[in-house]
Design a protein around this motif. Structure first.
Motif, PDB file in Angstrom:
ATOM      1  N   GLY A 125      13.855  11.158  26.227  1.00 30.46           N
ATOM      2  CA  GLY A 125      14.740  11.146  27.379  1.00 30.46           C
ATOM      3  C   GLY A 125      14.037  11.473  28.675  1.00 30.46           C
ATOM      4  O   GLY A 125      12.938  12.044  28.701  1.00 30.46           O
ATOM      5  N   SER A 126      14.706  11.116  29.763  1.00 30.91           N
ATOM      6  CA  SER A 126      14.236  11.462  31.097  1.00 30.91           C
ATOM      7  C   SER A 126      15.430  11.381  32.038  1.00 30.91           C
ATOM      8  O   SER A 126      16.559  11.159  31.596  1.00 30.91           O
ATOM      9  N   GLU A 127      15.179  11.535  33.321  1.00 32.22           N
ATOM     10  CA  GLU A 127      16.242  11.504  34.320  1.00 32.22           C
ATOM     11  C   GLU A 127      16.170  10.228  35.159  1.00 32.22           C
ATOM     12  O   GLU A 127      15.116   9.589  35.250  1.00 32.22           O
ATOM     13  N   PRO A 128      17.284   9.833  35.787  1.00 37.31           N
ATOM     14  CA  PRO A 128      17.283   8.602  36.587  1.00 37.31           C
ATOM     15  C   PRO A 128      16.179   8.528  37.631  1.00 37.31           C
ATOM     16  O   PRO A 128      15.573   7.473  37.837  1.00 37.31           O
ATOM     17  N   ASN A 129      15.885   9.659  38.300  1.00 37.15           N
ATOM     18  CA  ASN A 129      14.872   9.591  39.356  1.00 37.15           C
ATOM     19  C   ASN A 129      13.463   9.397  38.821  1.00 37.15           C
ATOM     20  O   ASN A 129      12.538   9.125  39.588  1.00 37.15           O
ATOM     21  N   ALA A 130      13.277   9.487  37.497  1.00 38.38           N
ATOM     22  CA  ALA A 130      11.966   9.174  36.922  1.00 38.38           C
ATOM     23  C   ALA A 130      11.614   7.709  37.141  1.00 38.38           C
ATOM     24  O   ALA A 130      10.440   7.363  37.323  1.00 38.38           O
ATOM     25  N   VAL A 131      12.615   6.831  37.114  1.00 39.20           N
ATOM     26  CA  VAL A 131      12.354   5.401  37.328  1.00 39.20           C
ATOM     27  C   VAL A 131      11.820   5.185  38.738  1.00 39.20           C
ATOM     28  O   VAL A 131      10.908   4.374  38.960  1.00 39.20           O
ATOM     29  N   VAL A 132      12.360   5.907  39.697  1.00 38.84           N
ATOM     30  CA  VAL A 132      11.869   5.819  41.073  1.00 38.84           C
ATOM     31  C   VAL A 132      10.395   6.208  41.122  1.00 38.84           C
ATOM     32  O   VAL A 132       9.564   5.501  41.713  1.00 38.84           O
ATOM     33  N   ASP A 144      12.318   5.204  48.417  1.00 42.42           N
ATOM     34  CA  ASP A 144      12.517   6.517  49.024  1.00 42.42           C
ATOM     35  C   ASP A 144      13.963   6.751  49.451  1.00 42.42           C
ATOM     36  O   ASP A 144      14.315   7.873  49.843  1.00 42.42           O
ATOM     37  N   ASP A 145      14.792   5.724  49.391  1.00 45.51           N
ATOM     38  CA  ASP A 145      16.173   5.829  49.872  1.00 45.51           C
ATOM     39  C   ASP A 145      17.181   6.194  48.789  1.00 45.51           C
ATOM     40  O   ASP A 145      18.385   6.234  49.060  1.00 45.51           O
ATOM     41  N   TYR A 146      16.708   6.469  47.574  1.00 45.61           N
ATOM     42  CA  TYR A 146      17.631   6.810  46.487  1.00 45.61           C
ATOM     43  C   TYR A 146      17.658   8.318  46.286  1.00 45.61           C
ATOM     44  O   TYR A 146      16.610   8.969  46.214  1.00 45.61           O
ATOM     45  N   VAL A 147      18.871   8.868  46.230  1.00 49.23           N
ATOM     46  CA  VAL A 147      19.052  10.314  46.198  1.00 49.23           C
ATOM     47  C   VAL A 147      19.879  10.700  44.981  1.00 49.23           C
ATOM     48  O   VAL A 147      20.764   9.961  44.548  1.00 49.23           O
TER      49      VAL A 147
END
Length: 397
Positions: free
Chosen positions: A132-139, A231-234
């Motif tokens: 598993g990981s978190e959504p911001n890992a894809v960023v 950089d625009d995804y929070v």
């Protein structure tokens, strides 16, 4: 005396009327718990909600979803985070640039394994290892390693038609534990060993791809052709353990690099941000707990049963309690793509890569009612333009 009795009767009647308005869902139409066979554990049963007679959304036609590509299955993997955010980015490419493209989820997964191994060695074994990981890992992975199309890199070898990475993870885990047990912290050697496993089980990611007759590295493809504003995804959370309107760490194992970039907001603003984003035409990567009696794959539905918690009792504190006592865990990431208003509240349409989403009629989709989202969903990732008023409440940190 008679006047007093009449007064009491009037008060009782008024209270009953008010209760009929505010408590009807919980008191007069109580949900029923039943035991059913557990499909994941043959011979065992599990407690679930009885959905017979439950009035759920009739189908996808009740929603007005944003553009999204057809659902795909993650198979026997713990990589929902990559599937959901890849789907989000595919929708964002259409919204931002009119581009329709199927991206590779496994390209991101490959490099996530590499970075987990790197941190594990640098921290001398004191770093979480899991699929598993978190959504911001894809960023983060797309920033560093770029992206490719699914047709360029599927992660499926030898004619395989579905993903199964259980053996891969066990092998990577054993490899890194071996380095730990030997006290061997040679980063280059460890990464070479992990990549050899990944290459054998997923295939080596392409160094270049060809698009309309021109060769691009994955980074060039992401930067020059996709041009996603990464950089625009929070990311947002809602926990009382942090001051509201500050950023901090989302304390779950899948935030294995201990990111402190999460925007913490009160629950009402957390949920309002989701509906506000959808109304503006944005979609969202939404993560939380799906292991609940009211979460039913055969029905494609997730609700909070009244035998669990009355809807009126769902608030910041009841949500917080479940996170602290670990009855709400960070299980799964989905792609939130639409909503609809019904008589029993707001309903959300989610695109889902997990196997339970294929058990019902609507393959690859789930309908979440607002009570489930409010109590059980723990974090989300969205483009900053969907939530400008919310971000304006944060001071620079």
């Amino acid at each position: 005396m008679i006047k007093s009795l009449r007064h009491l009767v009037s008060l009782a009647a008024a209270a009953a009327l008010l209760c009929g308005v505010s408590c009807r869902r919980e008191d007069s139409v109580a949900d029923r718990a039943v035991y059913q066979p557990n499909p994941d554990k043959p011979g065992e049963t599990r407690l679930v909600m009885d959905f017979s007679g439950f009035l759920k959304p009739a189908g996808l036609q009740e929603f007005k979803p944003v553009y999204h590509r057809p659902p795909v299955q993650q198979g026997n993997t713990g990589t929902c985070w990559s599937f959901a955010v890849t789907s989000l980015f595919e929708s964002e490419l259409k919204r931002l640039r009119g581009l329709e493209v199927k991206l590779s989820e496994v390209h991101t997964v490959y490099w996530e394994y590499v970075e987990k191994a790197r941190r594990y060695i640098r921290e001398k074994g004191d770093s979480a290892l899991a699929e598993g990981s978190e959504p911001n890992a894809v960023v983060l992975r797309m920033k560093e390693y770029g992206a490719v199309r699914a047709s360029d890199y599927s992660g499926l070898l030898a004619g395989a038609t579905g993903h199964d990475q259980a053996a891969l993870f066990k092998e990577v885990e054993a490899c890194l534990h071996g380095f730990r047990d030997r006290g061997e912290w040679d980063e280059a050697k460890a990464l070479a060993a992990v990549r050899a496993i990944l290459d054998r089980r997923l295939g080596r990611p392409p160094a270049t791809i060809t698009v309309e007759g021109r060769s691009y590295t994955p980074c060039e493809y992401a930067e020059q052709l996709l041009r996603l504003p990464l950089d625009d995804y929070v990311a947002f959370i809602s926990f009382k353990s942090l001051p509201f309107y500050t950023r901090g760490e989302y304390k779950v194992p899948d935030n294995w690099w201990h990111s402190r970039d999460y925007y913490n907001v009160p629950l009402e603003e957390f949920t309002a941000a989701l509906t506000g984003a959808l109304r503006k035409g944005f979609s969202v990567a939404l993560a939380g707990d799906i292991s609940e009696p009211g979460n039913s794959g055969p029905n494609n539905v997730a609700v909070i049963p009244s035998f669990d918690l009355p809807r009126a009792a769902i608030n910041q504190d009841s949500r917080e309690l479940r996170f602290v006592n670990k009855s709400s865990t960070d299980d799964h990431v989905l792609h939130l793509i639409g909503m609809a208003r019904r008589s029993d509240g707001e309903w959300f349409l989610l695109k889902d890569s997990w196997r339970t989403a294929w058990q019902g009629r609507f393959k690859g989709y789930f309908f979440f009612r607002d009570d489930y989202v409010k109590l059980k969903m723990l974090t989300f990732l969205v483009h900053k333009d969907a939530v400008p008023d919310l971000l304006a409440k944060f001071k620079e940190q």
